[in-house]
Structure formats: C-alpha cells, structure tokens
Motif scaffolding. Structure first.
Motif, mmCIF file in Angstrom:
data_model
loop_
_atom_site.group_PDB
_atom_site.id
_atom_site.type_symbol
_atom_site.label_atom_id
_atom_site.label_comp_id
_atom_site.label_asym_id
_atom_site.label_seq_id
_atom_site.Cartn_x
_atom_site.Cartn_y
_atom_site.Cartn_z
ATOM 1 N N VAL A 177 -3.512 6.533 6.605
ATOM 2 C CA VAL A 177 -2.960 5.390 6.824
ATOM 3 C C VAL A 177 -2.669 4.465 5.608
ATOM 4 O O VAL A 177 -1.534 4.130 5.763
ATOM 5 C CB VAL A 177 -4.368 4.723 7.750
ATOM 6 C CG1 VAL A 177 -3.653 3.151 7.903
ATOM 7 C CG2 VAL A 177 -4.554 5.350 9.135
ATOM 8 N N ASN A 178 -3.460 4.441 4.634
ATOM 9 C CA ASN A 178 -3.223 3.811 3.384
ATOM 10 C C ASN A 178 -4.017 4.509 2.115
ATOM 11 O O ASN A 178 -5.357 3.992 2.087
ATOM 12 C CB ASN A 178 -3.413 2.366 3.632
ATOM 13 C CG ASN A 178 -3.097 1.576 2.255
ATOM 14 O OD1 ASN A 178 -2.490 1.812 1.456
ATOM 15 N ND2 ASN A 178 -3.500 0.347 2.287
ATOM 16 N N ARG A 179 -3.581 5.195 1.467
ATOM 17 C CA ARG A 179 -4.227 6.036 0.210
ATOM 18 C C ARG A 179 -4.859 5.010 -0.568
ATOM 19 O O ARG A 179 -5.732 5.288 -1.453
ATOM 20 C CB ARG A 179 -3.180 6.880 -0.418
ATOM 21 C CG ARG A 179 -2.478 8.017 0.538
ATOM 22 C CD ARG A 179 -2.103 9.005 -0.174
ATOM 23 N NE ARG A 179 -2.749 9.774 -1.030
ATOM 24 C CZ ARG A 179 -3.465 10.993 -0.317
ATOM 25 N NH1 ARG A 179 -3.278 11.260 1.044
ATOM 26 N NH2 ARG A 179 -4.116 11.782 -1.197
ATOM 27 N N TRP A 180 -4.390 3.858 -0.674
ATOM 28 C CA TRP A 180 -4.871 2.549 -1.593
ATOM 29 C C TRP A 180 -6.040 1.905 -0.945
ATOM 30 O O TRP A 180 -6.719 1.193 -1.842
ATOM 31 C CB TRP A 180 -3.856 1.654 -1.863
ATOM 32 C CG TRP A 180 -2.752 2.227 -2.616
ATOM 33 C CD1 TRP A 180 -2.709 3.425 -3.131
ATOM 34 C CD2 TRP A 180 -1.467 1.474 -3.214
ATOM 35 N NE1 TRP A 180 -1.501 3.437 -3.958
ATOM 36 C CE2 TRP A 180 -0.619 2.578 -3.955
ATOM 37 C CE3 TRP A 180 -0.890 0.182 -3.325
ATOM 38 C CZ2 TRP A 180 0.511 2.140 -4.668
ATOM 39 C CZ3 TRP A 180 0.075 -0.146 -3.529
ATOM 40 C CH2 TRP A 180 1.040 1.059 -4.312
ATOM 41 N N ASP A 234 3.972 9.358 2.500
ATOM 42 C CA ASP A 234 3.717 9.168 1.313
ATOM 43 C C ASP A 234 4.614 7.856 0.586
ATOM 44 O O ASP A 234 4.923 7.545 -0.585
ATOM 45 C CB ASP A 234 3.997 10.332 0.259
ATOM 46 C CG ASP A 234 3.458 10.352 -0.929
ATOM 47 O OD1 ASP A 234 2.451 9.726 -1.214
ATOM 48 O OD2 ASP A 234 4.331 10.449 -1.928
ATOM 49 N N ASN A 235 5.083 7.080 1.647
ATOM 50 C CA ASN A 235 5.993 5.839 1.165
ATOM 51 C C ASN A 235 5.281 4.711 0.959
ATOM 52 O O ASN A 235 3.908 4.379 1.525
ATOM 53 C CB ASN A 235 6.898 5.484 2.421
ATOM 54 C CG ASN A 235 6.181 5.533 3.781
ATOM 55 O OD1 ASN A 235 5.386 6.280 4.055
ATOM 56 N ND2 ASN A 235 6.512 4.305 4.311
ATOM 57 N N LEU A 236 5.826 3.853 -0.065
ATOM 58 C CA LEU A 236 5.183 2.448 -0.438
ATOM 59 C C LEU A 236 5.572 1.420 1.034
ATOM 60 O O LEU A 236 6.315 1.632 1.651
ATOM 61 C CB LEU A 236 5.797 1.891 -1.561
ATOM 62 C CG LEU A 236 5.534 2.566 -2.884
ATOM 63 C CD1 LEU A 236 6.440 2.077 -3.897
ATOM 64 C CD2 LEU A 236 4.037 2.579 -3.115
ATOM 65 N N PHE A 237 4.802 0.669 1.384
ATOM 66 C CA PHE A 237 4.616 -0.215 2.464
ATOM 67 C C PHE A 237 4.370 -1.822 1.893
ATOM 68 O O PHE A 237 3.376 -1.825 1.487
ATOM 69 C CB PHE A 237 3.972 0.266 3.656
ATOM 70 C CG PHE A 237 2.746 0.244 3.757
ATOM 71 C CD1 PHE A 237 2.055 -0.994 3.982
ATOM 72 C CD2 PHE A 237 1.802 1.421 3.090
ATOM 73 C CE1 PHE A 237 0.681 -1.033 4.028
ATOM 74 C CE2 PHE A 237 0.788 1.137 3.311
ATOM 75 C CZ PHE A 237 0.021 0.025 3.659
ATOM 76 N N GLY A 293 0.781 -1.127 -0.098
ATOM 77 C CA GLY A 293 -0.081 -0.133 0.065
ATOM 78 C C GLY A 293 0.855 1.345 0.017
ATOM 79 O O GLY A 293 2.132 1.315 -0.091
ATOM 80 N N ARG A 294 0.120 2.426 0.229
ATOM 81 C CA ARG A 294 1.000 3.663 0.162
ATOM 82 C C ARG A 294 0.358 4.366 1.551
ATOM 83 O O ARG A 294 -0.691 4.723 1.506
ATOM 84 C CB ARG A 294 0.823 4.624 -1.030
ATOM 85 C CG ARG A 294 1.843 5.759 -0.967
ATOM 86 C CD ARG A 294 1.709 6.819 -2.240
ATOM 87 N NE ARG A 294 2.142 6.238 -3.340
ATOM 88 C CZ ARG A 294 3.479 6.186 -3.874
ATOM 89 N NH1 ARG A 294 4.524 6.780 -2.937
ATOM 90 N NH2 ARG A 294 3.849 5.746 -4.857
ATOM 91 N N HIS A 295 1.399 4.846 2.520
ATOM 92 C CA HIS A 295 1.043 5.412 3.735
ATOM 93 C C HIS A 295 0.536 6.915 3.229
ATOM 94 O O HIS A 295 1.599 7.240 2.331
ATOM 95 C CB HIS A 295 1.867 5.446 4.652
ATOM 96 C CG HIS A 295 2.073 4.203 5.468
ATOM 97 N ND1 HIS A 295 1.075 3.514 5.896
ATOM 98 C CD2 HIS A 295 3.308 3.355 5.659
ATOM 99 C CE1 HIS A 295 1.539 2.410 6.610
ATOM 100 N NE2 HIS A 295 2.814 2.289 6.424
ATOM 101 N N ALA A 315 9.670 2.281 0.433
ATOM 102 C CA ALA A 315 10.086 2.874 -0.650
ATOM 103 C C ALA A 315 9.411 4.365 -0.946
ATOM 104 O O ALA A 315 8.280 4.597 -0.184
ATOM 105 C CB ALA A 315 10.012 1.984 -2.064
ATOM 106 N N GLU A 316 9.985 5.178 -1.402
ATOM 107 C CA GLU A 316 9.520 6.372 -1.925
ATOM 108 C C GLU A 316 9.092 7.240 -0.816
ATOM 109 O O GLU A 316 8.127 8.181 -0.936
ATOM 110 C CB GLU A 316 8.325 6.176 -2.987
ATOM 111 C CG GLU A 316 8.852 5.485 -4.210
ATOM 112 C CD GLU A 316 7.810 5.452 -5.222
ATOM 113 O OE1 GLU A 316 6.666 5.889 -5.162
ATOM 114 O OE2 GLU A 316 8.197 4.600 -6.132
#
Length: 302
Positions: free
Chosen positions: A280-283, A236-239, A230-232, A254-255
């Motif tokens: 929490v998770n933009r996705w 704004d990081n991938l996780f 997902g992306r926090h 990442a990122e």
C-alpha cells in the motif's frame, strides 16, 4: 484467467470525462492546482489538457457530480472495430459508435455489466502547443483511473477479454487488481471491490519536487492533501491525493513501474483494511478512512 496472452488493443488512458454542477469552478480548480489548460469552452462542456493532445480532462455541465465516461486510446481504427466486436460477443451494451469529440476519428462506447462506461477511441488529435502558462503544477499527462466494482473479478475478465489488457497484480480474492495496457505501465485501470464507480483518476508528474508544489498550492487555497506523499508497493509509483472542487479524488503520481514482459500476474496480500505497507505505501503511512471510503458513481445509462 482466460485471455492473459491476448494482445492489448488499447495503448493508454485517453481522457476522463466528468459531469459537474459547477463547470467553471471545476475548470478553475484543475487550472490552479493540477495546472492543466482550457482548450475549448461552450456553455455545456469544457475540454482541458496538459500536453499536445486535444483533450484529457473534460467537464460537462450537469445537475449532479458523476463520472460520464473513461476514454481509452486504441492503437488504430482496426483495434476500435475489434473492441466493438468483442464487446458484442461478450454481451455488453454498445452505447455509441460515433466519436464523442471532433478530435477523435473512430470510437466505440460500451458499458460493463456493472455500469462502467468506456469510450475506446483512435489517438486523440495532437494540435495543442507543448508549452503554456499555468498557475498549477503542469502534469505530463493523465495516466490512470482506479474504479470500483461489486464483482471485480468479473469486470476484470470483461476488460481483459474485450480490451486485451493484462493483469499485472492482484490480491488473492480479486479484492484489488491492477490492469496494464499496451504502454506497459503497471496499471492503466485499477479495480477494487465496492459499489460500482470511480475511486480516483491520476496525473503523471515529472518528479518529486512537484509534490512539494502540490502541497503548497493546496495550502494556499486553505486545503490539504488527503493522503501522501508516499510510494505505493504495487506499481512502485510515488503518490499524493487531493479532492477537487467537485469532490472527485485526484492522484498525482510519478515513477510508475514498467512491465516489459508477458509475465503472470503477481498475487499480493494487501492486508486487512489495506494495512500491508509493502503493497500500500512502502513509506509506512496507511490511507485514512476517507480515502478508503471515497466513491464517485458513473452516470446511469442502463
């Protein structure tokens, strides 16, 4: 919050040291999944790294799985001395001023008022080859930790005052907070309300393709991701997260956002039980309860 304009004395996360009951299994798991390599091995300690630094992940043989210490890399010996002075002024307990590793020239180890243990040290000796063979992902470096505290606001104040770190983002009531160091990454230390301890530590990966490989590596070992990918929103990081063989929660990221300016901390609403996806998770997929409840205690030295 007092100290927001202070200059960071620490540049980045230096290492994570863990006490484990099965040191060989823990090291094998770090090799096979994360893809880090063993640098030194004795009967009681194993040093591992993902790059040229001498150690980033350290396992100590113990009768319990606990957090031994979090290493924070200072800019130089003068910064280490200043951290020691500020810790004493704050009334915090100094455990040692002797470096824990030969690859460190100067350090001070102190304990927060809730028992979190930090070794602030001069830059780790960089004496390892940049390339190596591994079966896992091969991260770029170890990049942050998320800790828990009964009074997060108090511990954040201690770390800002003693380390000169800056608060990037927080919830209105300081239930969850993100502190950045001198490398400008959105957070090197996260701090969440809960029993004092470690929630997770994190490896920085190169790109999203590594997350696919992570899932396949875990599947090959009859395991699965705890949460993600997902992306926090915060950072704004991938996780993606998984549990290692000793039960510690590991994030792969990442990122992460860089904050170049000395701006005021953002105030965000994480939602009840971390239900706000924009933070929490933009996705969209929110964390499972086992992720929310996860906790690894520090060794009790008080």
């Amino acid at each position: 919050m007092g100290g927001e304009n202070m200059t960071a004395l620490v540049l980045r996360l230096g290492y994570v040291a863990l006490n484990v009951t099965d040191m060989t299994a823990a090291a094998r798991d770090a090799e096979n999944i994360a893809g880090v390599r063993v640098v030194e091995k004795t009967a009681t300690r194993m040093l591992m790294t993902s790059n040229q630094r001498h150690a980033e992940l350290i396992f100590y043989k113990s009768d319990k799985n606990t957090v031994r210490c979090i290493g924070l890399e200072a800019n130089n010996a003068e910064c280490v001395a200043e951290v020691a002075r500020r810790a004493l002024d704050r009334g915090l307990h100094i455990l040692s001023e002797t470096p824990s590793l030969d690859a460190i020239s100067h350090s001070v180890t102190f304990v927060t008022s809730e028992g979190h243990i930090f070794e602030v040290h001069t830059p780790m000796l960089c004496n390892q080859p940049i390339r190596y063979l591994c079966g896992g992902i091969h991260p770029r470096y170890i990049d942050h930790v998320n800790l828990t505290a009964e009074n997060p606001k108090l511990i954040i104040e201690e770390l800002v005052e003693v380390l000169g770190m800056k608060l990037s983002e927080r919830s209105a009531g300081y239930e969850i907070n993100w502190l950045r160091a001198g490398d400008h990454r959105h957070h090197t230390i996260g701090m969440v309300k809960g029993a004092p301890g470690l929630h997770h530590y994190s490896w920085e990966f190169a790109d999203f393709a590594d997350f696919k490989r992570l899932g396949d590596m875990l599947d090959a070992d009859d395991r699965s991701l705890v949460w993600g990918p997902g992306r926090h929103g915060a950072g704004d990081n991938l996780f993606a997260y998984y549990l290692d063989s000793a039960g510690f929660l590991v994030e792969c990221t990442a990122e992460m956002e860089l904050i170049q300016h000395n701006e005021e901390p953002r105030i965000v609403d994480v939602g009840e039980n971390l239900s706000n996806p924009k933070v929490v998770n933009r996705w969209g997929t929110l964390p499972p309860q086992m992720w929310i409840d996860h906790h690894s205690p520090f060794t009790d030295v008080r």
